[in-house]
Design an enzyme around this catalytic site. Structure first.
Site, short mmCIF file in Angstrom:
data_model
loop_
_atom_site.label_atom_id
_atom_site.label_comp_id
_atom_site.label_asym_id
_atom_site.label_seq_id
_atom_site.Cartn_x
_atom_site.Cartn_y
_atom_site.Cartn_z
N SER A 128 0.84 -1.37 -0.01
CA SER A 128 0.01 0.11 0.07
C SER A 128 0.87 1.02 -0.04
O SER A 128 0.27 2.39 -0.21
CB SER A 128 -1.10 0.21 1.30
OG SER A 128 -0.43 0.12 2.34
N LYS A 164 0.50 4.47 6.83
CA LYS A 164 -0.20 5.27 6.11
C LYS A 164 0.46 6.63 6.37
O LYS A 164 0.94 7.06 7.23
CB LYS A 164 -1.66 5.04 6.26
CG LYS A 164 -2.18 3.83 6.01
CD LYS A 164 -2.12 3.34 4.43
CE LYS A 164 -3.08 2.14 4.20
NZ LYS A 164 -2.30 0.94 4.67
#
Length: 216
Positions: A128, A164
């Site tokens: 990701s 993230k």
């Protein structure tokens, strides 16, 4: 969380040391050999004890994970003191001069990260954050700091962890991946208390070496 006995702590430390070095869990036989157990049944008993005392978690498929990942990847003081690069002499950055060989000390992790006592690493699983050059198997370097708006970091939410970019607003927190194939994670204001910041991203180590974050 209950305290461990000396033998249980030794078993736990052995697990931590093995995973740090090999990036995988040891087999029951490997643990039995390392700890001098005559039977692998002893390994099972210690595993069960660590689960009951909440140092480990066991999923429905029988796989174990550490309840607190920072126990595993936080570098120990004695580890830091032995990780160094020797400085073997001087070299000019001006006109050509004769090389001078000498023992001028060492470069340590503290030279790369001045606040090394607050720094730890985690191994990455997933893609990701691939647009930041972070891939499965890379080791991200994190500092135990709060995240500012726009910082990349590791957070725990609802008992799960993720790496993230955090966008912090009064309307909530948006955890943004660096891969268009993954969706944002939205955390509403009423759920803030369930978010735990594990660390701010400082850089990562891949097959190409050390990559530092572009922000301070």
């Amino acid at each position: 969380m209950a305290d461990l006995t000396n033998k249980q702590q030794q078993f736990y430390n052995t697990l931590i040391g093995y995973v740090r070095k090999h990036f995988r869990w040891p087999t029951y036989r490997e643990l039995a050999d390392r700890l001098g157990f005559s039977s692998e049944n002893s390994v099972t008993q210690y595993y069960n004890t660590l689960v009951s005392k909440q140092f480990l978690k066991k999923d429905s498929q029988g796989n174990y994970t550490f309840t607190n990942p920072t126990d595993v990847w936080m570098a120990r003081d004695e580890d830091r003191s032995t990780r160094s690069i020797p400085i073997l002499g001087e070299i000019t950055a001006g006109t050509m001069e004769e090389a001078i060989e000498a023992d001028l000390g060492e470069i340590t992790i503290g030279d790369f990260f001045p606040n090394a006592s607050n720094v730890f690493g985690l191994r990455v699983k997933g893609d990701s954050m691939k647009d930041l050059g972070i891939s499965t198997g890379d080791r991200v370097i994190l500092s135990k700091k709060e995240l500012r708006d726009g910082d990349v970091g590791a957070v725990m939410y609802n008992g799960e962890t993720t790496l993230k970019r955090a966008h912090v607003r009064k309307s909530g927190v948006r955890l943004e991946p660096a891969n268009p194939d993954h969706d944002d994670i939205i955390i509403e204001p009423g759920e803030f208390e369930e978010v735990r910041v594990l660390g701010k991203y400082l850089g990562h180590i891949s097959e190409d070496g050390l990559v530092k974050a572009s922000y301070n």
